[in-house]
Design an enzyme around this catalytic site. Structure first.
Site, short mmCIF file in Angstrom:
data_model
loop_
_atom_site.label_atom_id
_atom_site.label_comp_id
_atom_site.label_asym_id
_atom_site.label_seq_id
_atom_site.Cartn_x
_atom_site.Cartn_y
_atom_site.Cartn_z
N ASP A 62 38.60 39.05 31.43
CA ASP A 62 40.05 39.23 31.47
C ASP A 62 40.59 39.63 30.10
O ASP A 62 41.33 40.60 29.96
CB ASP A 62 40.77 37.97 32.02
CG ASP A 62 40.27 36.68 31.38
OD1 ASP A 62 39.29 36.73 30.62
OD2 ASP A 62 40.87 35.63 31.65
N ASP A 95 33.45 48.59 37.47
CA ASP A 95 34.28 49.50 38.24
C ASP A 95 35.68 49.55 37.65
O ASP A 95 36.24 50.63 37.40
CB ASP A 95 34.32 48.97 39.69
CG ASP A 95 34.85 49.98 40.67
OD1 ASP A 95 35.08 51.14 40.29
OD2 ASP A 95 35.06 49.61 41.85
#
Lengths: 509, 509
Positions: B232, B256
């Site tokens: 994150d 991704d």
């Protein structure tokens, strides 16, 4: 920046003094207050002073959490009497705490979130150009993140020598509650669009459910625009054009990533507050940490906690007070009264925590002139988050079991040999349909190029078309496999729900 | 931009003509080439012209994939003879294709990737300031993404009326191969740092394995710095300060998201190439789509495919040719010869596909003057990706089964009643240790606030300290539960491996 460049102690002006009001005890709402660690006590004191001056009707109940409680042997950083206060007030305003390094300690936040079922994390991220330097003027996005389930349920198993697994759980009540929360938030905060970010082109069932619920519930809000992004492209778009977004609703893991991106982009990690809202309790806190290196210096920025307190006031239906504070705070930024962390070309005076709070208090009743003023009403949003009240369990679907995926630990198998063996062992009524390795079909008609681990998913289905099986068939299968020393590591039943397939096909199936 | 502002047809200059060389057939390496859909044929033609002019020793074998093959009834967009070419040449240069909308069609990329085991996705994302507008000058990051496993194995089950599940699988061979690929790439491309991005503070076993392997294999490369980010914060940092990163290695889903962020930040989706590398086959392609609206106009930017071809040449040990092309291409950008998609203040001439290719050819042998020239050697990196060659399966651990998680579908249970029932039903030798709902412990000592779905994880463990159980115990447990009409939806065995616990504790356990 040197300490001497910061104005720590403001002169008390008559204007500020007259604007402070005594707390009207009669109508005061009890709230639990945790002063935290590091810069926590300083910014909490500043925040409470502003709340009081603005006429917030609050009766703070201080609790002790964090470093001292960890040191006293509470592995989660919180003692029993603190839980009692929390259960009574149902509202927590929390300054940052420090979780000790090393094993054996649990995150207080995770503990509170999980234990009290704070299922919605709401994080507004705005930029305040030109007053605070940012690459993204015009950014004003709110991330509404599911907070309890997804991969963060923490269910992990090592299954073979080579393969580890974590379960991603997405549930209908979890989706319904967070999606409704997002749309209610949008409506009550005058926002126009909710964007759903999922990866449902790959995870068609789990993320597919989230998106289906988004469409379903979103249809009840025709005044709010709905938008969907695949999360990879959505994250890229957020990173480059955040001003395109309004409210974003998303599952836990994506939300974790997206909300950190948004906060960092806004250039204002020190300015962002957040809410963690559940059915019974809500917790409000800044998104930054306890910054032990700044502690005691009187220079920390109280804005993140102050804006969290603004969210708390809205939650407590003290919207007018929230509005007074928020607008005075915006005006303070505009006037160039800045703490050191947001110093920039528009800074006219670099001040400390206390000075900044005093400056906000002096501006209570004023509105920003360049930035857009906020408006909050004294009516809280319809309680979208009261799970029991809002989530209506549907009638059970007609469920029929049609097969079972049996996962086998086997280091030396070839797909053909494994299939031959399993077909010999299967009981009547079940047939072996396929074997996959890491999701790729390796039997029948596998390809020699496929790399295989020691972890095989073997799909058995009912031998008759449209037939069903009972638990007894699975048990017989398992018994035969055990007897032949096949090492079964897990099972997943294959069911239909109201005739609809409740399992994904294998890749290549 | 209007079409007339673009120079589509270049004059043939002597310089360009003399620089084109005939393809030396004798030493030519066969490569499979797919011209694709939309702008695909145009940019492929331009790319092949540059390859040929630069003296690449290639013998292209064209195959037909994409729209025409879908239309002809091949649900994956590829026919059998195309597979044959791919297996023979082991290298595919692929222009973008269009997957038809609507059900029943499968992504050609996913099919090729999964079927041929292309486990490493390598995507360099660089900015070319000041010649191409970007907010992030100095960005030059390569994302190395695991490409086969993680949540993308596609194993999903609907388990109850309310709960859907997707399996996240992380494997030791998967981690070892991608991590080694990243470090080998770094070393052979003169890069200094590899950053691992995971969420191992939450997913301690799966992401923990990835990070452990990163440390383990990274230690073999003392010349390369190792760095770790929680994904994150890492994503937020990438979004705001991408120039801090060099090579990033990460599991499939994070990769991704991160690679889309990086490409979009660089401001050059039209300029980025990528490699998908496996043990047997490698595929090279641009990251952009087939842009049907631009097709046939001669204005598309061939750079993404051209840089993919450069990666292919390095893979084929034609590094010197790759270097000639890459440097000529950089010089072309510097000279302000730009296709419309990257038009900006430094554009001196806006040109079409053919003109741009010709401009690159004219500059073969030249180097950029402001941007840093690239160097590739004719020696390919040590084949880090040959799984069989590189991945050494370790001796099996001493595995002991100590319990089982049984997952139950039950809409009307309270934790206490369910526990009481299960304790009555358990066979001798097993005891009920806990029940969780979405990972939160609800028995023993649950909290009334915890919201419960119809999906219960019931942990049974061996009744003796340090004891083990056999499959027969599990089968007996399942038989008793089935007999009492408890709806078991899945099981996960609990094992230790060499004495180490192979399962996570429940939250609150």
């Amino acid at each position: 920046m040197t300490a001497t460049a910061v104005d720590l102690h403001p002169p008390t002006t008559r204007s500020a003094a007259t604007r402070e009001r005594a707390l009207p005890d009669s109508a005061a709402t009890p709230v639990t207050v945790a002063h935290g660690d590091g810069i926590g006590p300083e910014i909490m004191e500043a925040t409470l002073r502003v709340l009081s001056a603005a006429g917030a009707r609050l009766a703070p109940e201080p609790i002790d959490v964090g470093a001292r409680m960890y040191a006293a042997g509470h592995t989660s950083g919180i003692a029993d009497d603190a839980w009692d206060s929390l259960r009574r007030t149902r509202v927590l305003l929390k300054a940052p705490i420090s979780t000790p390094a090393g094993g054996g300690y649990k995150s207080l936040n995770v503990t509170i979130r999980k234990t009290l079922g704070l299922h919605a994390n709401v994080r507004p991220c705005a930029s305040y150009a030109p007053f605070v330097p940012t690459r993204h003027p015009g950014m004003d996005v709110v991330i509404v993140r599911e907070n309890e389930e997804d991969l963060y349920a923490g269910i992990e198993h090592r299954q073979t020598d080579e393969v580890y697994q974590c379960l991603k759980l997405i549930t209908r009540p979890g989706c319904e509650r967070i999606v409704r929360h997002a749309f209610e938030y949008a409506r009550s905060h005058g926002r126009r669009k909710v964007t759903c970010m999922v990866k449902d082109n790959i995870m068609k069932m789990t993320d597919g459910l989230f998106y289906a619920v988004f469409e379903e519930i979103g249809a009840e809000y025709p005044d709010i625009e709905r938008e969907r992004y695949i999360v990879d492209i959505g994250a890229a778009r957020l990173a480059t054009r955040p001003e395109q977004f309004d409210v974003i609703v998303t599952p836990n893991l994506y939300g974790d990533i997206l909300s950190d991106i948004a906060a960092e982009l806004a250039g204002s990690v020190g300015l962002a507050g957040s809410a963690n809202v559940g059915e019974h309790v809500a917790m409000f806190e800044a998104i930054h940490g306890s910054a032990p290196d700044l502690a005691g210096k009187g220079v920390a920025n109280p804005s993140g906690l102050l804006l969290s307190a603004v969210m708390m006031l809205v939650h407590l239906r003290q919207g007018r007070v929230a509005e007074r504070i928020h607008n005075a705070w915006l005006r303070t930024l505009e006037d160039g009264i800045h703490t050191a962390d947001v110093k920039g070309p528009h800074t006219r005076r670099t001040v400390g925590t206390e000075y900044f709070a005093r400056a906000v208090i002096e501006r209570l009743g004023e509105s920003p002139r360049t930035l857009r003023p906020v408006t909050y009403r004294d009516v809280a949003p319809r309680r979208p988050t009261s799970g029991a009240g809002n989530y209506q369990r549907r009638p059970a679907a007609r469920k029929a079991m049609v097969g079972v995926d049996v996962f086998v630990h086997e280091a030396h198998a070839s797909p053909e040999l494994l299939a031959e063996r399993l077909r010999r062992l299967r009981p009547p009524g079940l047939s072996l349909q396929m074997i996959t390795n890491r999701g790729v079909k390796v039997w029948p008609n596998g390809l020699p190029e496929t790399f295989c681990t020691d972890h095989w998913r073997c799909r058995f289905v009912t031998a008759q078309a449209d037939g069903t099986i009972g638990h007894d068939s699975i048990i017989e299968l398992l018994a035969r496999l055990a007897h032949a020393d096949v090492d079964v590591i897990k099972t997943e039943t294959l069911c239909t729900f109201d005739g609809e397939r409740g399992y994904a096909l294998g890749q290549g199936q």
